[in-house]
Design a protein around this motif. Structure first.
Motif, short mmCIF file in Angstrom:
data_model
loop_
_atom_site.label_atom_id
_atom_site.label_comp_id
_atom_site.label_asym_id
_atom_site.label_seq_id
_atom_site.Cartn_x
_atom_site.Cartn_y
_atom_site.Cartn_z
N CYS A 113 -0.57 35.22 67.76
CA CYS A 113 0.78 35.59 67.37
C CYS A 113 1.56 35.97 68.63
N ARG A 115 4.25 37.61 68.75
CA ARG A 115 4.86 38.94 68.63
C ARG A 115 3.88 40.05 68.95
N CYS A 116 2.66 39.95 68.37
CA CYS A 116 1.75 41.09 68.48
C CYS A 116 0.40 40.73 69.10
N CYS A 133 1.24 35.50 60.64
CA CYS A 133 0.46 36.58 61.25
C CYS A 133 0.22 37.65 60.19
N CYS A 136 1.82 41.51 61.52
CA CYS A 136 3.17 41.96 61.87
C CYS A 136 4.22 41.28 61.00
#
Ligand SMILES: [Zn+2]
Ligand SMILES: [Zn+2]
Length: 300
Positions: A113, A115-116, A133, A136
């Protein structure tokens, strides 16, 4: 140019001609018997097609073949062959997009992911290959998509039938990249018309009048492509859409960043700042790429 009503009327007649299993059988048979595409294709004899489709009554078979002839099938001195509209019908049906509705439950796939950094999953439902994901909020914020959705790509049922989800996940992202590159070059790969490119609105401005796009994306610095004719629309990262041109192509090659998910995840994780009407993205090693409204990319 013909009026919309006239085009619609002709299209309705064309669809009505296809309303017969025997006729679809004839198209399938010709497609398989004459094999090669376009001007290289061969002909098939009347008796061969008739035997292949399995209709014994000659009157009945001729009636159906006649209905297809000229528009979908071409009659030649030595037999019959498929016209391009006939090929298009067979290809469309073989994607399963008209009638198939497979579901593939979420499975972990190879990727991270952006983002995270967590693990990601892919699943297939209602014609979309979705990357999600579990850890998140993901990228897309819309009531119709699962929480944590990072990407949702329309993909034909044939792409997940007899093909594992990991492969489909990889192919769907590579396929999207081709679509985005064409649209970033200014034309629609679906219909050949012009594409309008829109960078996100400046802070405080409304994101456009059609309710589509930016407001459902939890990410700055995306680009919207809209075809002026068929209405095909996509939201992408501008550097993902221009990844076949320099300086992006050279950057990705030098850093070993592979096409597909790996590449989109890389560019999505780079912070973006608006500089005038341009966007500036910064890679982890401090290289800054500037994208202008015409989607020209330069290295700062
Ligand atoms: Zn995540
Ligand atoms: Zn189009």
């Amino acid at each position: 140019m013909d009026s919309i009503a006239a085009v619609r009327s002709r299209d309705a007649i064309a669809f009505s001609v296809l309303d017969s299993e025997v006729r679809l059988g004839i198209l399938d048979s010709l497609y398989d018997l004459t094999v090669a595409s376009g001007p290289l294709a061969g002909n098939a004899a009347y008796s061969t097609i008739k035997a292949d489709v399995g209709v014994e009554d000659s009157g009945r078979f001729s009636y159906h073949l006649d209905k297809l002839t000229d528009q979908f099938v071409t009659k030649t001195e030595s037999g019959y062959r498929l016209a391009e509209p006939g090929r298009e019908v067979v290809r469309l049906r073989r994607t399963g997009v008209l009638t198939e509705d497979p579901t593939v439950e979420a499975e972990p796939v190879d990727g991270e992911c952006y983002r995270c950094g967590g693990g990601i999953q892919a699943f297939y439902r209602r014609g979309y290959l979705v990357t999600r994901c579990p850890e998140c909020i993901g990228l897309i914020d819309h009531e119709l998509v699962a929480e944590g959705t990072l990407a949702s790509v329309s993909y034909p049922p044939s792409g997940v039938t007899g093909i594992d989800i990991e492969t489909a996940f990889d192919r769907s992202h590579r396929r999207s990249a081709h679509t985005f590159r064409a649209m970033a070059d200014g034309f629609c790969p679906n219909c050949g018309h012009d594409v309008t490119t829109t960078l996100p609105p400046a802070k405080g401005e409304e994101p456009g009048d059609d309710g589509y796009g930016f407001r459902h994306v939890n990410h700055d610095g995306m680009v919207r492509f809209a075809c002026d004719h068929c209405g095909r629309r996509h939201i992408s990262h501008p550097l993902y859409a221009t990844d076949d041109r320099d300086p992006m192509a050279r950057f990705f090659a030098r850093n070993g960043i592979e096409p597909g998910w790996e590449r989109v995840a890389a560019v999505m994780s780079w912070p973006v700042t608006a500089v005038g009407s341009d966007l500036v993205f910064e890679t982890p090693d401090g290289i800054r790429f500037r994208v202008d409204e015409g989607l020209d990319v330069s290295r700062e």
